[in-house]
Design a protein around this motif. Structure first.
Motif, mmCIF file in Angstrom:
data_model
loop_
_atom_site.group_PDB
_atom_site.id
_atom_site.type_symbol
_atom_site.label_atom_id
_atom_site.label_comp_id
_atom_site.label_asym_id
_atom_site.label_seq_id
_atom_site.Cartn_x
_atom_site.Cartn_y
_atom_site.Cartn_z
ATOM 1 N N ASP A 288 0.836 -1.192 0.000
ATOM 2 C CA ASP A 288 0.000 0.000 0.000
ATOM 3 C C ASP A 288 0.876 1.250 0.000
ATOM 4 O O ASP A 288 1.605 1.503 0.961
ATOM 5 N N ARG A 289 0.793 2.045 -1.056
ATOM 6 C CA ARG A 289 1.624 3.251 -1.169
ATOM 7 C C ARG A 289 1.226 4.301 -0.137
ATOM 8 O O ARG A 289 2.083 5.004 0.397
ATOM 9 N N THR A 290 -0.065 4.420 0.150
ATOM 10 C CA THR A 290 -0.505 5.442 1.118
ATOM 11 C C THR A 290 0.013 5.130 2.520
ATOM 12 O O THR A 290 0.357 6.047 3.271
ATOM 13 N N GLU A 291 0.093 3.856 2.862
ATOM 14 C CA GLU A 291 0.648 3.476 4.167
ATOM 15 C C GLU A 291 2.132 3.858 4.234
ATOM 16 O O GLU A 291 2.600 4.436 5.221
ATOM 17 N N ALA A 292 2.859 3.558 3.155
ATOM 18 C CA ALA A 292 4.283 3.887 3.101
ATOM 19 C C ALA A 292 4.485 5.405 3.122
ATOM 20 O O ALA A 292 5.423 5.898 3.751
ATOM 21 N N LEU A 293 3.604 6.144 2.467
ATOM 22 C CA LEU A 293 3.674 7.602 2.479
ATOM 23 C C LEU A 293 3.491 8.126 3.905
ATOM 24 O O LEU A 293 4.181 9.065 4.322
ATOM 25 N N GLY A 294 2.616 7.506 4.667
ATOM 26 C CA GLY A 294 2.427 7.862 6.078
ATOM 27 C C GLY A 294 3.698 7.613 6.888
ATOM 28 O O GLY A 294 4.064 8.425 7.754
ATOM 29 N N TRP A 295 4.367 6.503 6.597
ATOM 30 C CA TRP A 295 5.618 6.199 7.301
ATOM 31 C C TRP A 295 6.679 7.262 6.989
ATOM 32 O O TRP A 295 7.404 7.700 7.879
ATOM 33 N N VAL A 296 6.764 7.644 5.718
ATOM 34 C CA VAL A 296 7.754 8.645 5.301
ATOM 35 C C VAL A 296 7.466 9.987 5.979
ATOM 36 O O VAL A 296 8.378 10.638 6.498
ATOM 37 N N ASP A 297 6.193 10.402 5.992
ATOM 38 C CA ASP A 297 5.825 11.672 6.631
ATOM 39 C C ASP A 297 6.140 11.651 8.124
ATOM 40 O O ASP A 297 6.703 12.609 8.658
ATOM 41 N N ALA A 298 5.793 10.566 8.795
ATOM 42 C CA ALA A 298 6.069 10.451 10.234
ATOM 43 C C ALA A 298 7.577 10.478 10.501
ATOM 44 O O ALA A 298 8.035 11.123 11.449
ATOM 45 N N LEU A 299 8.328 9.800 9.656
ATOM 46 C CA LEU A 299 9.778 9.750 9.829
ATOM 47 C C LEU A 299 10.401 11.133 9.632
ATOM 48 O O LEU A 299 11.253 11.543 10.425
ATOM 49 N N THR A 300 9.980 11.850 8.606
ATOM 50 C CA THR A 300 10.561 13.182 8.379
ATOM 51 C C THR A 300 10.200 14.130 9.510
ATOM 52 O O THR A 300 11.034 14.934 9.926
ATOM 53 N N GLU A 301 8.982 14.031 10.034
ATOM 54 C CA GLU A 301 8.611 14.866 11.196
ATOM 55 C C GLU A 301 9.503 14.541 12.393
ATOM 56 O O GLU A 301 9.957 15.437 13.103
ATOM 57 N N LYS A 302 9.753 13.264 12.612
ATOM 58 C CA LYS A 302 10.613 12.833 13.713
ATOM 59 C C LYS A 302 12.039 13.373 13.543
ATOM 60 O O LYS A 302 12.656 13.855 14.493
ATOM 61 N N LEU A 303 12.555 13.324 12.304
ATOM 62 C CA LEU A 303 13.908 13.803 12.040
ATOM 63 C C LEU A 303 14.006 15.327 12.167
ATOM 64 O O LEU A 303 15.033 15.847 12.601
ATOM 65 N N VAL A 304 12.949 16.042 11.822
ATOM 66 C CA VAL A 304 12.928 17.499 11.990
ATOM 67 C C VAL A 304 12.928 17.837 13.476
ATOM 68 O O VAL A 304 13.683 18.702 13.931
ATOM 69 N N ARG A 305 12.088 17.138 14.235
ATOM 70 C CA ARG A 305 12.041 17.363 15.700
ATOM 71 C C ARG A 305 13.385 17.044 16.334
ATOM 72 O O ARG A 305 13.823 17.727 17.257
ATOM 73 N N GLY A 306 14.056 16.028 15.840
ATOM 74 C CA GLY A 306 15.354 15.628 16.381
ATOM 75 C C GLY A 306 16.499 16.518 15.907
ATOM 76 O O GLY A 306 17.627 16.369 16.361
ATOM 77 N N GLY A 307 16.222 17.418 14.973
ATOM 78 C CA GLY A 307 17.238 18.344 14.501
ATOM 79 C C GLY A 307 18.163 17.781 13.430
ATOM 80 O O GLY A 307 19.162 18.407 13.091
ATOM 81 N N LEU A 308 17.847 16.620 12.905
ATOM 82 C CA LEU A 308 18.700 16.038 11.863
ATOM 83 C C LEU A 308 18.440 16.656 10.493
ATOM 84 O O LEU A 308 19.286 16.604 9.610
ATOM 85 N N ILE A 309 17.240 17.213 10.313
ATOM 86 C CA ILE A 309 16.925 17.935 9.082
ATOM 87 C C ILE A 309 16.509 19.339 9.490
ATOM 88 O O ILE A 309 15.644 19.504 10.346
ATOM 89 N N ASN A 310 17.127 20.330 8.874
ATOM 90 C CA ASN A 310 16.803 21.725 9.179
ATOM 91 C C ASN A 310 16.906 22.505 7.872
ATOM 92 O O ASN A 310 18.005 22.816 7.418
ATOM 93 N N ASP A 311 15.762 22.802 7.273
ATOM 94 C CA ASP A 311 15.748 23.494 5.994
ATOM 95 C C ASP A 311 16.409 24.867 6.081
ATOM 96 O O ASP A 311 17.086 25.297 5.158
#
Length: 185
Positions: free
Chosen positions: A61-84
């Motif tokens: 299911d692509r939508t499920e995987a898209l949810g995983w990607v969105d959750a992961l990027t939010e987690k990485l932003v909160r953790g400071g690993l990604i900072n635009d």
């Protein structure tokens, strides 16, 4: 030696992708971020390519995987690993110090998925530090245009070519003319 030599020597096809899971995506993201500075948009593109490749082979299911990607990027932003913002600042300063024009800097940042208002803000900040004229002079020196040509005798006959080179690099005609017709110092 249980398979014949012909089979061992045959080139194998492309490697089969692993089945995508939240853990696999997190490992892939961390591995990517270890090697490259990235924006949220850029990381999502990389992860979605992995997801799409995996789904073509394993299904799912692509939508499920898209949810995983969105959750992961939010987690990485909160953790400071990604900072635009930090990425945009670093990239803009790097490009400007190498003699890139404001147009080129803005284009490269937009291609990496940096928000428009952040691009404008970082461009203004970088232009305040290094003017467009200074950047054009750096570019001309780097490419040996105008007053920076090795052979001063060919300077006038290559004037149009040098102006065109600065225009392709994103500098205005007036800036290019000032640099090409000016002195080396």
């Amino acid at each position: 030696m249980d398979e014949p030599k012909e089979q061992r020597d045959k080139p194998k096809g492309p490697k089969k992708p692993r089945k995508v899971s939240p853990r696999y995506l997190e490992n892939a993201a961390l591995h990517y971020l270890k090697r490259y500075a990235a924006t949220v948009s850029q990381l999502k593109r990389v992860l979605m390519r992995k997801v799409d490749r995996s789904l073509r082979v394993h299904g799912g299911d692509r939508t499920e995987a898209l949810g995983w990607v969105d959750a992961l990027t939010e987690k990485l932003v909160r953790g400071g690993l990604i900072n635009d913002q930090a990425y945009a600042e670093m990239k803009a300063q790097s490009l400007r110090s190498s003699g890139r024009s404001a147009r080129v800097i803005a284009q490269k940042l937009r291609m990496k998925g940096v928000a428009a208002e952040l691009v404008t803000q970082k461009l203004a900040q970088v232009t305040a530090e290094v003017s467009e004229d200074v950047a054009a002079r750096i570019w001309a020196r780097k490419k040996r245009l105008g007053p920076f040509r090795r052979d001063a005798a060919t300077r006038q006959e290559n004037r149009q070519r040098d102006l065109a080179a600065l225009a392709r690099a994103g500098f205005s005609f007036s800036t290019a003319k000032k640099i090409i017709d000016g002195a080396a110092e």
